[in-house]
Design an enzyme around this catalytic site. Structure first.
Site, short mmCIF file in Angstrom:
data_model
loop_
_atom_site.label_atom_id
_atom_site.label_comp_id
_atom_site.label_asym_id
_atom_site.label_seq_id
_atom_site.Cartn_x
_atom_site.Cartn_y
_atom_site.Cartn_z
N GLU A 143 1.84 -0.20 -5.02
CA GLU A 143 0.98 0.92 -5.41
C GLU A 143 1.84 2.18 -5.41
O GLU A 143 2.18 2.71 -4.36
CB GLU A 143 -0.18 1.07 -4.40
CG GLU A 143 -1.14 2.17 -4.80
CD GLU A 143 -2.00 2.70 -3.65
OE1 GLU A 143 -3.07 3.23 -3.93
OE2 GLU A 143 -1.58 2.61 -2.48
N ASP A 153 0.82 -1.20 0.00
CA ASP A 153 0.00 0.00 0.00
C ASP A 153 0.87 1.26 0.00
O ASP A 153 1.85 1.34 0.73
CB ASP A 153 -0.85 -0.04 1.29
CG ASP A 153 -1.96 0.99 1.29
OD1 ASP A 153 -2.81 0.95 0.40
OD2 ASP A 153 -1.97 1.85 2.20
C1 NOJ Z 1 -4.38 3.06 -0.67
C2 NOJ Z 1 -5.54 2.13 -0.60
O1 NOJ Z 1 -5.76 1.59 -1.89
C3 NOJ Z 1 -6.72 2.92 -0.09
O2 NOJ Z 1 -7.90 2.19 -0.16
C4 NOJ Z 1 -6.41 3.37 1.31
O3 NOJ Z 1 -7.42 4.24 1.77
C5 NOJ Z 1 -5.10 4.11 1.38
N1 NOJ Z 1 -4.05 3.47 0.64
C6 NOJ Z 1 -4.65 4.23 2.81
O4 NOJ Z 1 -4.25 2.97 3.27
#
Ligand code: NOJ
Ligand code: CA
Length: 557
Positions: free
Chosen positions: A246, A205
């Protein structure tokens, strides 16, 4: 296929399927999906051709960010089952030939995490340095917040000690201090723990925020060194484990996260291509997408891009120019209630395209034929829609639609007792569900199954050299993938007009000399004469996958 090249790097041509245990299948009728329920659906995923399941956060959490706010990195949210259920799920997936990866959310914790409770209790608490604090009034950071409707600063003052803590996301998600070796140890331990239980890696993440050491006093070292350390640690524990990151940044910055020696993230989502694809769809012009793929940095043959049509968050259009974003909004989400955070859409693809089956299929044909590993978000395979009445990104996190029963076959609890509201109307369970799709030979689900099989049978896609093909038609996206003497020619028509395309065969690696032309989606074969050009008829929103096999090349379909 050469063993040394292909058999270990499973992520190069995987089919990844993202699901949230909470909304996939409820086994005990409490209205909340659980591991036992999802395990019963693994045969469905295996039959579809999925090779890797990505689990959204299933950890104990106060659920203020749908589980991305974690209070225990070693547990399973008790609503979803036990650690034992989780391990059974992984084991069953493996038995069906599928791997499991999970969200690794270590940029922050919930403010209810015991570490943060300790940390905020006093300035000299041993956990204080697990988080990032400042004693002086922070500058205006309103332009940096991720959720502009909820936050106006990335710093929040904590009453007890009068200092501000850093939070890149919601104020209830304090950022961990990754410059602190004790925090790094904890993160490694959590990774090690889940690997022992059988995971094949992680979707990491918010990577740039996680590695960021801004606001941290002292020398934190190069964040890429830390990412390399993490990857080395993971690889020691399991040589074929992946980090799927990500990193939503422009390509020049993003590519650094693969590492110079392919020693950081194994895979990264391609947000740029995804967004340009929507611009192409809105314009009926393939050139924005073609430009994105031409600009896409070259990466090591062990690394891979992950391609997707939408993920579990808002369909972000943040990398488009504002005028371009407006074009996409206008085409696919003109009403304010369809938009979120000023940068994204709350919708899924089928309603955005007015349910046009041909156009929807064209997009998925594209997804499975672009260079990269495709990632599906649950429900895409049957053409689920969204529930715009649900808050923000929850619009697309509705229960999986298995049947047309009251609670969509997701749960035996009544619809008003479900963990999330169902989709209503044209794209809801009455009209879109797995059971009906299985019976219908012309369903999107059947088509997806075919696409997935073809994709997996085409090593050219995951492994080959990708080249854009110039045609005089702006609406046509034409590309080729060459691998070991075979070539795939792929055509996608972004317009609502039929187009005839003619392409010379002797560019690239394939010499003139004839061969067999196989239409992979139509299952037909024709002979190509030595001097033939390739002539392709594309219907409106048409798509073709054509393989040329030259005599003597490896035997493929
Ligand atoms: C990215 C995630 O995809 C999202 O859903 C989340 O709110 C944020 N990171 C914080 O963890
Ligand atoms: Ca349940």
């Amino acid at each position: 296929m050469r063993v040394t090249d292909t058999s270990d790097l499973w992520w190069k041509n995987a089919v990844i399927y993202c699901l949230d245990i909470e909304t996939f299948c409820d086994s005990n009728g409490d209205g909340i999906g659980d591991f036992a329920g999802a395990a019963q659906r693994l045969d469905y995923l295996a039959e579809l051709g999925v090779t890797c399941v990505w689990l959204m956060p299933f950890y104990p959490s106060p659920q203020r960010d749908d589980g991305y706010d974690i209070v225990d990195f070693y547990g399973v949210d008790e609503r979803l089952g036990t650690l034992g259920d989780m391990v059974e799920f992984i084991r069953t997936a493996k038995d069906r030939g599928m791997r499991v990866i999970a969200d690794l959310v270590v940029n922050h914790t919930s403010d209810q995490h015991p570490w943060f409770k300790q940390a905020r209790s006093s300035k000299d608490n041993p956990y204080r340095d697990f988080y990032v604090w400042r004693s002086e009034q922070p500058p205006d950071t309103s332009s940096e917040v991720v959720f502009p409707d909820q936050e106006n600063s990335i710093w929040t003052k904590d009453r007890k000690t009068g200092e501000w803590y850093l939070h890149r996301f919601y104020s209830h998600q304090p950022d961990l201090n990754v410059a602190n070796p004790a925090v790094r140890d904890e993160i490694a331990k959590a990774i090690g723990f889940w690997m022992e239980l059988g995971l094949s890696g992680f979707r990491v993440d918010a990577v740039p925020f996680f590695l960021e050491t801004r606001g941290i006093d002292g020398h934190a070292g190069d964040p890429h060194d830390y990412l390399r350390d993490l990857r080395r640690f993971l690889s020691r524990r399991a040589g074929d484990a992946v980090l799927l990151g990500e990193v939503n940044l422009p390509y020049e910055q993003q590519v650094e996260f693969f590492g110079d020696a392919a020693d950081e993230l194994t895979m990264q989502f391609d947000f740029v291509t995804m967004q340009q694809m929507y611009l192409s769809l809105a314009r009926g012009d393939a050139r924005p997408l073609a430009r994105a793929l031409t600009d896409r940095p070259k990466i090591d043959s062990d690394s891979q891009w992950a391609t997707f049509v939408r993920n579990h968050d808002e369909l972000t259009l943040d990398k488009l120019m504002s005028s371009e974003r407006e074009e996409v909004f206008e085409a696919f989400g003109p009403e304010k209630r369809m938009q979120v955070y000023g940068r994204g859409l709350k919708r899924r693809l089928p309603p955005m395209l007015g349910g046009d089956p041909q156009r929807i299929r064209m997009v998925y044909s594209l997804l499975f034929s672009l260079p990269g590993t495709p990632v599906l978000f649950y429900g895409e395979e049957i053409g689920m829609g969204e529930n715009l009445a649900a808050e923000g990104r929850m619009s697309v996190r509705t229960p999986m639609q298995w049947t047309d029963e009251d609670s969509a076959g997701f749960s035996s609890a009544p619809p008003d007792k479900l963990v999330a509201p169902l989709v209503e109307g044209e794209f809801g369970p009455d009209n879109v569900n797995v059971a009906a799709s299985r019976r219908d030979r012309s369903s999107l689900l059947r088509f997806m199954g075919t696409l997935i099989r073809r994709y997996r049978e085409c090593p050219e896609l995951g492994w080959g050299t990708f080249t854009m093909i110039d045609t005089p038609h702006p609406a046509v996206f034409a590309h080729r993938c060459d691998w070991e003497g075979n070539t795939l020619f792929l055509f996608h028509n972004f317009s609502d007009e039929p187009i005839d395309v003619e392409v010379s065969l002797d560019s690239g690696d394939v010499p003139r000399g004839g061969g067999v032309l196989t239409d992979l989606l139509e299952d037909t074969k024709t002979e190509i004469e030595p001097d033939d050009d390739l002539k392709v008829k594309l219907p409106p929103y048409g798509y073709r996958w054509l393989r040329i096999q030259i005599p003597g090349a490896g035997r493929l379909w």
